[in-house]
Design a protein around this motif. Structure first.
Motif, short mmCIF file in Angstrom:
data_model
loop_
_atom_site.label_atom_id
_atom_site.label_comp_id
_atom_site.label_asym_id
_atom_site.label_seq_id
_atom_site.Cartn_x
_atom_site.Cartn_y
_atom_site.Cartn_z
N PHE A 68 0.86 -1.18 0.00
CA PHE A 68 0.00 0.00 0.00
C PHE A 68 0.90 1.23 0.00
O PHE A 68 1.89 1.28 0.72
N ARG A 69 0.54 2.21 -0.80
CA ARG A 69 1.30 3.46 -0.89
C ARG A 69 0.34 4.64 -0.80
O ARG A 69 -0.83 4.53 -1.19
N VAL A 70 0.86 5.75 -0.35
CA VAL A 70 0.07 6.97 -0.22
C VAL A 70 0.40 7.89 -1.40
O VAL A 70 1.56 8.14 -1.69
N TYR A 71 -0.65 8.34 -2.07
CA TYR A 71 -0.53 9.28 -3.17
C TYR A 71 -1.28 10.55 -2.82
O TYR A 71 -2.31 10.50 -2.14
N GLU A 72 -0.78 11.67 -3.28
CA GLU A 72 -1.46 12.94 -3.11
C GLU A 72 -1.96 13.41 -4.47
O GLU A 72 -1.24 13.32 -5.46
N ILE A 73 -3.18 13.89 -4.49
CA ILE A 73 -3.77 14.39 -5.73
C ILE A 73 -3.49 15.89 -5.81
O ILE A 73 -3.88 16.65 -4.93
N ILE A 74 -2.79 16.28 -6.86
CA ILE A 74 -2.45 17.69 -7.07
C ILE A 74 -2.99 18.08 -8.44
O ILE A 74 -2.43 17.69 -9.46
N GLY A 75 -4.07 18.82 -8.44
CA GLY A 75 -4.71 19.18 -9.70
C GLY A 75 -5.25 17.94 -10.39
O GLY A 75 -6.06 17.21 -9.84
N ARG A 76 -4.73 17.66 -11.57
CA ARG A 76 -5.15 16.46 -12.31
C ARG A 76 -4.06 15.39 -12.32
O ARG A 76 -4.10 14.46 -13.11
N ASP A 77 -3.08 15.55 -11.44
CA ASP A 77 -1.94 14.63 -11.37
C ASP A 77 -1.85 14.04 -9.97
O ASP A 77 -2.50 14.50 -9.04
#
Length: 142
Positions: free
Chosen positions: A49-58
């Motif tokens: 499991f990994r954590v991703y951050e949503i920045i705009g459309r990326d």
């Protein structure tokens, strides 16, 4: 005696590494094991499991780094445990709060976050670092 066992283990691990590269089976049963930190065995497939951050459309994948309060293994075990509990609906609201507190502590100035499961083969990933599949599991964080 211990230093001889360590030396034997290193020789067998190196031998297993070269045999696996050639497509043979390993000669040392503990070659793929992190015996004390992450005992995954010899499945040739890792799921994390990994954590991703949503920045705009990326999206931005947050790396796992040791900090004063958490080492890398503690981070991964906590994220694994709380995510599995959420997916199994085990105290889901409480575990979502725990996950939110954890992520706010690690990444205080973050945007919208999500938890993603990454599946990969360790040997294929060494050849091509983009060769893994991602599945979004929790995307309603913050």
């Amino acid at each position: 005696m211990t230093k001889y066992l360590v030396l034997i283990s290193m020789v067998l691990s190196i031998g297993s590494y070269f045999l696996v590269i050639k497509g043979e089976t390993e000669i040392y049963p503990f070659f793929h094991f992190k015996l004390y930190s992450q005992p995954k065995g010899n499945k040739m497939e890792a799921r994390e499991f990994r954590v991703y951050e949503i920045i705009g459309r990326d999206t931005l994948r947050h790396s796992v780094e040791s900090i004063r309060s958490f080492d890398k293994d503690a981070y991964m075990y906590f994220l694994d445990g709380v995510t599995n509990d959420i997916l199994c609906n085990k105290d889901k609201a409480e575990n979502m709060k725990r996950l939110a507190v954890f992520l706010n502590y690690l990444y205080p100035n973050h945007g919208k976050m999500m938890v993603v499961q990454e599946i990969y083969n360790q040997f294929e990933l060494e050849k091509d670092q983009t060769h893994f599949t991602k599945t979004v599991l929790i995307d309603d964080l913050f």
